[in-house]
Scaffold this active site. Sequence first.
Site, PDB file in Angstrom:
ATOM      1  N   ARG A 103       3.688  -1.705 -10.397  1.00 46.00           N
ATOM      2  CA  ARG A 103       2.505  -2.203 -11.096  1.00 46.00           C
ATOM      3  C   ARG A 103       1.916  -1.155 -12.027  1.00 46.00           C
ATOM      4  O   ARG A 103       1.182  -1.493 -12.958  1.00 46.00           O
ATOM      5  CB  ARG A 103       1.465  -2.732 -10.097  1.00 46.00           C
ATOM      6  CG  ARG A 103       1.911  -4.042  -9.445  1.00 46.00           C
ATOM      7  CD  ARG A 103       0.909  -4.535  -8.431  1.00 46.00           C
ATOM      8  NE  ARG A 103       0.685  -3.604  -7.363  1.00 46.00           N
ATOM      9  CZ  ARG A 103       1.462  -3.466  -6.289  1.00 46.00           C
ATOM     10  NH1 ARG A 103       2.522  -4.221  -6.154  1.00 46.00           N
ATOM     11  NH2 ARG A 103       1.184  -2.568  -5.364  1.00 46.00           N
ATOM     12  N   GLU A 146       3.605   6.744   6.401  1.00 45.37           N
ATOM     13  CA  GLU A 146       3.064   6.660   7.757  1.00 45.37           C
ATOM     14  C   GLU A 146       4.218   6.774   8.771  1.00 45.37           C
ATOM     15  O   GLU A 146       4.135   7.491   9.751  1.00 45.37           O
ATOM     16  CB  GLU A 146       2.333   5.326   7.918  1.00 45.37           C
ATOM     17  CG  GLU A 146       1.403   5.289   9.095  1.00 45.37           C
ATOM     18  CD  GLU A 146       0.660   3.966   9.150  1.00 45.37           C
ATOM     19  OE1 GLU A 146       0.714   3.204   8.163  1.00 45.37           O
ATOM     20  OE2 GLU A 146       0.055   3.701  10.201  1.00 45.37           O
TER      21      GLU A 146
HETATM   22  P1  AMP Z   1      -0.583   5.541  -1.621  1.00 53.56           P
HETATM   23  O1  AMP Z   1       0.674   6.351  -1.793  1.00 53.56           O
HETATM   24  O2  AMP Z   1      -0.954   5.353  -0.185  1.00 53.56           O
HETATM   25  O3  AMP Z   1      -1.726   6.076  -2.455  1.00 53.56           O
HETATM   26  O4  AMP Z   1      -0.258   4.079  -2.110  1.00 53.56           O
HETATM   27  C1  AMP Z   1      -0.271   3.805  -3.431  1.00 53.56           C
HETATM   28  C2  AMP Z   1       0.728   2.738  -3.805  1.00 53.56           C
HETATM   29  O5  AMP Z   1       0.757   1.632  -2.911  1.00 53.56           O
HETATM   30  C3  AMP Z   1       0.352   2.201  -5.148  1.00 53.56           C
HETATM   31  O6  AMP Z   1       1.509   2.155  -5.955  1.00 53.56           O
HETATM   32  C4  AMP Z   1      -0.253   0.848  -4.876  1.00 53.56           C
HETATM   33  O7  AMP Z   1       0.255  -0.082  -5.784  1.00 53.56           O
HETATM   34  C5  AMP Z   1       0.162   0.481  -3.463  1.00 53.56           C
HETATM   35  N1  AMP Z   1      -0.952   0.089  -2.562  1.00 53.56           N
HETATM   36  C6  AMP Z   1      -1.395   0.775  -1.488  1.00 53.56           C
HETATM   37  N2  AMP Z   1      -2.367   0.139  -0.854  1.00 53.56           N
HETATM   38  C7  AMP Z   1      -2.603  -0.996  -1.558  1.00 53.56           C
HETATM   39  C8  AMP Z   1      -3.540  -2.099  -1.417  1.00 53.56           C
HETATM   40  N3  AMP Z   1      -4.410  -2.166  -0.403  1.00 53.56           N
HETATM   41  N4  AMP Z   1      -3.489  -3.063  -2.346  1.00 53.56           N
HETATM   42  C9  AMP Z   1      -2.603  -3.012  -3.370  1.00 53.56           C
HETATM   43  N5  AMP Z   1      -1.703  -2.022  -3.549  1.00 53.56           N
HETATM   44  C10 AMP Z   1      -1.708  -1.019  -2.656  1.00 53.56           C
END
Ligand code: AMP
Length: 172
Positions: A59, A96
């Site tokens: 995205r 995780e």
């Molecule tokens: P992180 O590495 O945990 O910061 O996760 C970021 C990635 O996961 C991004 O590319 C987001 O598109 C996706 N992501 C994580 N949590 C969500 C959420 N609650 N809603 C939508 N996309 C999420």
Amino acid sequence: MEDLKRAIRDVRNFPKPGIIFRDVTPVLLDPELFGQAVKQMADPYRGARITRVVAIESRGFLFGAPIALDLGAGLVPIRKPGKLPAATERVEYELEYGTDALEMHHDAVQPGDRVLIVDDVLATGGTANAAAQLVGATGGAVVGFSFLIELDFLKGRQRLQGRRIEALLHYA
Ligand code: AMP
């Protein structure tokens, strides 16, 4: 900004029980709103002499591409392993449970490039931090990050400590 937040669709228990997925696809359906989101994600970095916008699969591509055009910068996709055809840099990062990896074309960012990293959502910051490591490996300078949404309670900002982080919408 309120119109933008109203347009984000909350999907409960996706992709796993307990997660509220912030679905940005309704924003894409509305050219007025989508245009505003792109402009406002680019705004903080006008005048920052950005030469590359690095967009994170998948995205991140949707927002990164128009932001790159808006800022007059080159667009660089960061992808899941095995998708990019030419020589890549690769970084592994902790999830995780287990690890994941991201790749970027080795020649897409050069020493001296000033890089803006773009994604739709900042959650724990693991993905964004991995993207910054990839840029660092090529000798580019990460000027900052731009997200549509920041999930404040996951403290991703702490993981990206010392870097400039801009987000249009916040969820506490
Ligand atoms: P992180 O590495 O945990 O910061 O996760 C970021 C990635 O996961 C991004 O590319 C987001 O598109 C996706 N992501 C994580 N949590 C969500 C959420 N609650 N809603 C939508 N996309 C999420």
